[in-house]
Every structure is written in C-alpha cells, then in structure tokens.
Scaffold this active site. Structure first.
Site, PDB file in Angstrom:
ATOM      1  N   GLU A   1       0.801  -1.233   0.000  1.00 12.70           N
ATOM      2  CA  GLU A   1       0.000   0.000   0.000  1.00 12.70           C
ATOM      3  C   GLU A   1       0.833   1.283   0.000  1.00 12.70           C
ATOM      4  O   GLU A   1       0.657   2.144   0.858  1.00 12.70           O
ATOM      5  CB  GLU A   1      -0.983  -0.036   1.182  1.00 12.70           C
ATOM      6  CG  GLU A   1      -1.905  -1.241   1.097  1.00 12.70           C
ATOM      7  CD  GLU A   1      -2.766  -1.477   2.343  1.00 12.70           C
ATOM      8  OE1 GLU A   1      -2.743  -0.634   3.251  1.00 12.70           O
ATOM      9  OE2 GLU A   1      -3.456  -2.516   2.399  1.00 12.70           O
TER      10      GLU A   1
ATOM     11  N   GLU B   1      -6.292 -10.634  -1.324  1.00  9.96           N
ATOM     12  CA  GLU B   1      -7.101 -10.423  -0.113  1.00  9.96           C
ATOM     13  C   GLU B   1      -8.588 -10.363  -0.477  1.00  9.96           C
ATOM     14  O   GLU B   1      -9.313  -9.462  -0.060  1.00  9.96           O
ATOM     15  CB  GLU B   1      -6.681  -9.126   0.591  1.00  9.96           C
ATOM     16  CG  GLU B   1      -5.201  -9.065   0.926  1.00  9.96           C
ATOM     17  CD  GLU B   1      -4.794  -7.817   1.698  1.00  9.96           C
ATOM     18  OE1 GLU B   1      -5.670  -7.089   2.195  1.00  9.96           O
ATOM     19  OE2 GLU B   1      -3.577  -7.571   1.798  1.00  9.96           O
TER      20      GLU B   1
HETATM   21  O1  9MR Z   1      -7.527  -8.228   8.372  1.00 13.29           O
HETATM   22  C1  9MR Z   1      -6.635  -7.402   9.061  1.00 13.29           C
HETATM   23  C2  9MR Z   1      -7.235  -6.945  10.374  1.00 13.29           C
HETATM   24  O2  9MR Z   1      -7.400  -8.044  11.258  1.00 13.29           O
HETATM   25  C3  9MR Z   1      -6.370  -5.885  11.011  1.00 13.29           C
HETATM   26  O3  9MR Z   1      -7.015  -5.368  12.173  1.00 13.29           O
HETATM   27  C4  9MR Z   1      -6.118  -4.781  10.025  1.00 13.29           C
HETATM   28  C5  9MR Z   1      -5.283  -3.730  10.673  1.00 13.29           C
HETATM   29  O4  9MR Z   1      -4.253  -3.271   9.980  1.00 13.29           O
HETATM   30  O5  9MR Z   1      -5.492  -5.314   8.867  1.00 13.29           O
HETATM   31  C6  9MR Z   1      -6.301  -6.203   8.186  1.00 13.29           C
HETATM   32  O6  9MR Z   1      -5.678  -6.671   6.997  1.00 13.29           O
HETATM   33  C7  9MR Z   1      -5.339  -5.669   6.032  1.00 13.29           C
HETATM   34  C8  9MR Z   1      -4.119  -6.153   5.298  1.00 13.29           C
HETATM   35  O7  9MR Z   1      -3.090  -6.426   6.207  1.00 13.29           O
HETATM   36  C9  9MR Z   1      -3.658  -5.156   4.256  1.00 13.29           C
HETATM   37  N1  9MR Z   1      -4.723  -4.805   3.359  1.00 13.29           N
HETATM   38  C10 9MR Z   1      -5.962  -4.408   3.958  1.00 13.29           C
HETATM   39  C11 9MR Z   1      -6.417  -5.483   4.963  1.00 13.29           C
HETATM   40  C12 9MR Z   1      -7.753  -5.121   5.547  1.00 13.29           C
HETATM   41  O8  9MR Z   1      -7.608  -3.970   6.324  1.00 13.29           O
END
Ligand code: 9MR
Length: 374
Positions: free
Chosen positions: A160, A265
């Site tokens: 990102e 994802e």
């Molecule tokens: O699914 C993840 C969630 O449990 C966390 O709280 C969150 C916090 O950063 O991150 C989520 O996963 C993210 C991923 O690492 C990167 N892309 C977006 C995802 C959804 O937020």
C-alpha cells in the site's frame, strides 16, 4: 419391493439434502468439492489465517482450511507491530507457529508484509533521520526474511505505497527517504529471501489512476535492476460494483511487464458503504441500524448477487489463468472477516464463501460451476 425402493430413494434424498445444506444438528460436514482441487493447475487457492486458526483451536475450521486451501497468508502475525515491537526486539512466536502450520500442511506460505505504513510500531513512526530509517529497514527485512528463508514462498515486500490518484502515499518511509525507499526495500528483500517470490501488494490498483501509479512504481524497480516477481491486487470489492473491466485490463497490463498477478485479499462487501477500498484509516462513524441491515441473516436476493459476482470474478480469473498465480480469500468464514469490524464496528457481514458455521454458501457453488461451464 416398491416400498424398499422408496425407502432407498428417501435415504438418498436425505443424504443429498444434508450434503447440500451442510451440518445437521450443528455438526460439521465438509463440502464435497474442494476449491484447491477444482482449481489445481489453474492457480493456488489461499486464505488468511488469524491467530486462533494458526493455533488450530477450532477443529472444524481447521479441517475446512486443510480441505479447501493450498496457500495461507498471515493476516496479522507478521506485521511489524507484532513481530518487531521495539527496536531490535523481535517476537517471532505467532509467525513461527504460522510457518510451522504451513510446513506441516504442505501449503504455499505467504509472508505479509515487510514494509507497510500501517501497524507500524511507534518507534518507527517517530524516526526522522534517513540513516536511522534505512537501518531499521535493513534490520527488519534481513532479520525477518532470513529467518523464514526456507519456509516463506512469497513475500509482500511493500504494501500500500500509493494514494488513490497514483501518487506516493506520504508514509514515514516516503517522507524520510523519498520514493527510492521502495528500491531499497526490494533490494534488501531479494538479498534476504533469494528463493521467495517478491510482490508489491495494494488495494484498488485495478483502477486506472492508481494502476498507472503502480506501473510507474514497477518500472522504477525494473529500471533500477532490482527483482520484483509479482503484483498483488488485494480485491476488497463491493457486490454489484465489481470493476471487472478494470481488473481484466490490470491483469493484462501487469503481466505485460513480466510479472505474475495474484488476487491477495479477496472479499466482497455486502453492507452499505460510502467509499471503496481498504484504507484502514477511513471509518464510518455511525450507530445507525440501517448500516447493519442483515443481523438475522442475508436475504436471498443479496446471497444471489454475492454468488453471481463471485462467479463472474472466477470466470475472469480462469480466462487469464496463465497470468494468475494465486487467489487468496481474506479470511476463512464470514464470522472471521475483518469487515465485521470495519469501517463500522460490530456489523454482521457476509463477504466470504463459507458461512459462520463453515457451510459453503451459494457463492462457493457458483465458483465451482465456473470450472464445469467456463
Ligand atoms: O484483516 C486485518 C485486520 O485483522 C487488522 O485489524 C487490520 C489492521 O491493519 O489489517 C487487516 O488486513 C489488512 C491487510 O493487512 C492489508 N490490506 C488491507 C487489509 C484489511 O484492512
């Protein structure tokens, strides 16, 4: 005789209906088809694992994971905040258990993620000197990637890095080191993880402006002579609004640069939202029940829309199967999804293909059907 035949037919009907409708009396029955087997030879089918799943505390979910998926990503266990909470102090506990799970199950194991502006420990956010930040990156990438050199198959090296208009996100990395931080990150990762695939991972990079930014970023790495193997299109989309043409165009443009494409994802939001994407800094503040309309179950029309959208997506992925390495769902069942907590806390969401009891949803069958009648 007649009676006996009827009896057998009755029994068969019961068995069929149980296998279609899932568990009886709350008992787990695994689906007959398996996503990983159906798409074997096309692409890997992955899921993200949370800590409970890494620890295999829930037997039925564990069985489902092993039956359906051949790739796993650490949902949170390898993020800097968890694995490197203080300068030079590492906590490998959850990450070690995650890679052990992958090794035991013989699954393709994805490391997520080395350099990300989010879930970054406070000590990194506070760095203002270029040398110190470079030292952090070097220590972090080398220590983490080298530790898992024989067990991580693919790394999301940078996550990102772009804004929606394709410009650079003003993260601490960009602000202190400038845009070349990405070259340094990939160079360090290539040295520390020579056998792993190296990916750039982001959401909305199928959209034209952000895609143009991602292409500039990739070309920059390639011009610098550093290795990048693939692009991860995260795939946090919304039912009824799947940008199929943009996704197709992106698969073609990224693969034309010599890269693999993974959908990293995948989940399809079904609840009301006033923006798209996965920028976790954005939230909708509300206690309006209209924002949480399906607490007691998903209406059939929405279930059908979700299924149709998943079907369309997988048909597209199959069409471009030679460019797609993996399709990973962001969670195992609806109850595990981060979308129950974001961008509004405490909602009941239905973005995945297994329900809260691990039963396959209509979307699961629609996905399998794409192989039967592509
Ligand atoms: O699914 C993840 C969630 O449990 C966390 O709280 C969150 C916090 O950063 O991150 C989520 O996963 C993210 C991923 O690492 C990167 N892309 C977006 C995802 C959804 O937020």
């Amino acid at each position: 005789m007649q009676k006996e035949r009827k009896c057998w037919l009755g029994l068969v009907a019961i068995l069929v209906s149980v296998s279609l409708s899932g568990p009886l009396n709350g008992q787990q029955s695994l689906p007959n088809d398996s996503l990983k087997n159906v798409f074997r030879g096309d692409f890997l089918i992955g899921t993200a694992l949370n800590t409970r799943q890494i620890n295999a505390t829930d037997g039925s979910t564990d069985e489902l994971i092993k039956q359906q998926f051949n790739a796993i990503t650490a949902e949170n266990a390898m993020k800097a905040q968890v694995i490197h909470p203080r300068w030079g102090q590492f906590d490998f506990d959850a990450a070690d258990r995650f890679v052990a799970y992958g090794n035991r199950a013989g699954m393709y194991t994805v490391g997520h993620t080395l350099i990300w502006h989010s879930q970054l420990p406070a000590f990194v956010q506070a760095i203002t000197q270029a040398d110190s930040l470079r030292q952090f990156m070097e220590l972090h990438i080398r220590t983490v990637a080298q530790r898992y050199t024989s067990s991580i198959d693919s790394w999301d090296v940078v996550n990102e890095a772009l804004n929606e208009d394709g410009s650079w996100r003003e993260s601490v990395f960009y602000n202190v080191l400038g845009e070349d931080y990405i070259i340094e990150a990939f160079r360090m990762a290539a040295e520390a993880a020579p056998k792993a695939k190296l990916y750039y991972n982001d959401f909305n990079i199928e959209r034209p402006r952000k895609r143009a930014g991602a292409i500039r970023l990739i070309k920059k790495l390639q011009a610098a002579g550093v290795r990048i193997d693939g692009v991860g299109i995260q795939g946090h989309w919304h039912i009824g609004k799947i940008p199929l043409d943009d996704i197709e165009q992106s698969i073609l443009e990224y693969s034309a640069l010599g890269l693999e494409v993974a959908i990293t994802e995948l989940d399809l939001e079904v609840l009301p939202r006033n923006f798209q994407g996965a920028d976790i800094n954005r939230r909708m503040v509300a206690n309006d029940p209209a924002l949480n309309p399906y607490v007691n179950g998903l209406p059939d029309s929405v279930q059908q829309q979700l299924a149709a959208d998943y079907g369309r997506l997988f048909r597209l992925f199959l069409k471009h199967r030679e460019h797609i390495s993996r399709v990973t769902f962001w969670g195992v069942n609806d109850g595990h999804s981060w979308l129950n907590h974001w961008p509004v806390r405490g909602r009941t969401n239905y973005p995945l293909v297994f329900d809260r009891d691990n039963r396959p949803k209509e979307a699961f069958f629609k996905i399998i059907d794409t192989k039967k009648a592509p």
